[in-house]
Design an enzyme around this catalytic site. Structure first.
Site, mmCIF file in Angstrom:
data_model
loop_
_atom_site.group_PDB
_atom_site.id
_atom_site.type_symbol
_atom_site.label_atom_id
_atom_site.label_comp_id
_atom_site.label_asym_id
_atom_site.label_seq_id
_atom_site.Cartn_x
_atom_site.Cartn_y
_atom_site.Cartn_z
ATOM 1 N N LYS A 89 -36.838 26.502 19.803
ATOM 2 C CA LYS A 89 -36.444 26.802 21.180
ATOM 3 C C LYS A 89 -37.646 26.651 22.101
ATOM 4 O O LYS A 89 -38.759 27.080 21.771
ATOM 5 C CB LYS A 89 -35.877 28.229 21.256
ATOM 6 C CG LYS A 89 -35.302 28.625 22.616
ATOM 7 C CD LYS A 89 -34.721 30.033 22.544
ATOM 8 C CE LYS A 89 -34.150 30.505 23.861
ATOM 9 N NZ LYS A 89 -33.598 31.877 23.765
ATOM 10 N N SER A 166 -29.144 32.588 25.156
ATOM 11 C CA SER A 166 -29.912 31.526 25.785
ATOM 12 C C SER A 166 -30.388 30.454 24.807
ATOM 13 O O SER A 166 -30.930 29.421 25.222
ATOM 14 C CB SER A 166 -31.127 32.129 26.504
ATOM 15 O OG SER A 166 -31.971 32.813 25.588
ATOM 16 N N SER A 190 -29.122 36.493 22.465
ATOM 17 C CA SER A 190 -29.378 35.066 22.677
ATOM 18 C C SER A 190 -29.493 34.223 21.415
ATOM 19 O O SER A 190 -29.501 32.999 21.488
ATOM 20 C CB SER A 190 -30.636 34.874 23.524
ATOM 21 O OG SER A 190 -30.377 35.237 24.861
#
Length: 490
Positions: A89, A166, A190
């Site tokens: 990420k 996210s 997330s």
């Protein structure tokens, strides 16, 4: 020298490999790391329209793969993740690659070193394929990113729907067979939300008191809030998540649990107000697990959702004021400040959050109460519930709804459940996941079925601080009963 007895694995078969299977195939000589990385890089480029990846490192990944193949051919000992391509990420520091946070002000920021969690995977032989998309600055659960270099991440099961967030880029890339595993971060859901929406598994490790109870290092990660934030592994199977977790934590990969006699709590608040298709899939899963010997126990955790919200929102909207500048200073983001980041935010929903409550520090007073009063209350509620009912874990839908349509106007606005009135998308989607975050508990998301419309449904297992391996063990056993969800047709 290649093993002449074992058959090779063609490109189509490579895409279907789990992380555990890929590592075993490379170690055996059935698959070269270079061939595997090449297949996945090509897959990433073919699936570029999903918007799951911000940056690919073709040259670097192939170079790493060749080193693995050379070491294996020379008979050298291989690490437990040797040759495994992963996605990171893009709010987790990676040496030699930008760490953008999906936001314009950090588009060209290059940290000098890997975050410790990333370094542990690299040291074990994992290969960084690239950086995955995220909701801008990780402040959201749709990964509808308006930054020009990031863009909207789409769900591979239906590109008109959100990938979740996210960590939506990591979730979508794993589901789309671009990579078998990767890292996300989880503040209020997330890792778990995109795992549920994309039909994969994901672990939010224990955070607890943030010191000796924290399972993963938080260093080298663009933060939201140190009290809530953690990196978490994501993969197509629970076994894959357990493999990455073992490397990061230094623990052993646990064996699947015995389901007979296992006691899973069913918290009423987390099962209320579900989308009909989610409720049906969860009930089917529950029936199959009951038949396999699981004992489900109805429990009530008074005010758990309210207390969770009273912790998560003040903490997540106050701590960035100190935590983001501290990160920028520590990792050498010269000339970039919290204010300059906020001024350049591209996503309307995220900009409203920064320009409003964060920069105005609107939750300063509520933060003190959250940390000193509400969080300890919530932690005691969980401890009392587990003790009173002799629970091994809690079991509930990760999200009350399956993935919803992309909001191209604001990034996140409202949704409707079963034709009812509009409700806030963020609050609804994170409703069940946020309380564990607030209490610092570990949570494991795993797929349990599909809606009639072909969208994945995920369940979550929550445990007390330090029960991460137990959750993984239970998850692997549940996975063996329920099976995996079908791959997306993309």
């Amino acid at each position: 020298m290649e093993n002449p007895i074992l058959p090779s694995i063609d490109a189509t078969q490579q895409l279907a490999l789990s992380a555990s299977e890929a590592v075993a195939a490379i170690a055996s000589g059935r698959l070269s790391a270079e061939a595997y990385v090449t297949t996945l890089l090509d897959r990433a480029e073919q699936q570029a329209s999903l918007g799951s990846i911000i940056a690919l490192d073709r040259e670097g990944a192939l170079a790493q793969a060749r080193r693995v193949d050379t070491a294996r051919a020379a008979g050298q000992a291989l690490g437990p993740l040797a040759g495994l391509p992963i996605i990171i990420k893009d709010n987790i520091n990676t040496a030699g690659l930008p760490t953008t946070g999906g936001t314009p002000a950090l588009q060209h920021f290059r940290p000098a070193a890997n975050a410790p969690v990333v370094q542990s995977l690299v040291d074990a032989g994992a290969i960084i394929l690239g950086k995955s998309n995220l909701h801008e600055l990780a402040f959201g659960i749709t990964t509808t990113n308006f930054s020009s270099f990031a863009g909207v991440a789409r769900n591979p099961y239906d590109p008109a729907r959100i990938a979740g967030g996210s960590s939506g880029g990591t979730g979508a890339a794993i589901a789309a067979r671009i990579v078998p595993a990767g890292l996300g971060t989880d503040t209020g859901g997330s890792v778990r939300v995109p795992s549920a929406f994309n039909g994969i598994a994901g672990l939010r490790p224990s955070v607890g008191n943030g010191a000796e109870q924290r399972r993963y290092s938080g260093h080298g990660v663009l933060p939201i809030a140190h009290t809530l934030d953690t990196v978490g592994p994501m993969g197509r199977t629970v076994a894959d998540v357990a493999l990455l977790d073992a490397v990061v934590s230094g623990a052993q990969v646990p064996a699947p649990a015995a389901l007979t006699g296992l006691r899973l709590g069913i918290p009423a608040a987390f099962w209320a107000g579900l989308e009909d298709d989610v409720a049906a899939a969860m009930q089917t899963a529950k029936d199959k697990l009951s038949a396999a010997g699981v004992a489900f126990v109805e429990v009530d955790i008074p005010d758990v959702l309210e207390l969770g919200a009273q912790v998560v929102f003040p903490v997540a909207l106050h701590e960035p004021i100190q935590d983001i500048p501290a990160y920028l200073h520590t990792y050498g983001a010269t000339g970039i400040s919290l204010q300059s980041i906020a001024a350049q935010i591209a996503s309307p929903d995220v900009k409203a959050t920064f320009d409003g409550p964060i920069l105005n520090d609107a939750f300063a007073d509520a933060y003190t109460v959250a940390i000193q009063v509400h969080r300890p209350q919530l932690q005691k509620l969980y401890a009392d519930c587990f003790q009173a009912h002799k629970l091994d874990a809690l079991f509930f839908p990760t999200t009350p709804v399956a993935s919803v349509a992309i909001d191209f106007e604001q990034g996140s606005s409202t949704l409707s459940i079963n034709g009812g009135p509009p409700v806030d998308t963020f609050g609804t989607v994170t409703r069940n996941a946020a309380a564990a975050s607030a209490a610092g508990l570990p949570g494991l998301a795993l797929p349990v079925g599909m809606t009639p419309g072909g969208m994945p449904v995920g369940a979550e297992l929550d445990g007390l601080v330090g029960s991460d391996q137990k959750l993984l063990s239970i998850g692997m056993a549940i996975e063996a009963v329920l099976g995996s969800v079908p791959a997306p047709q993309c």
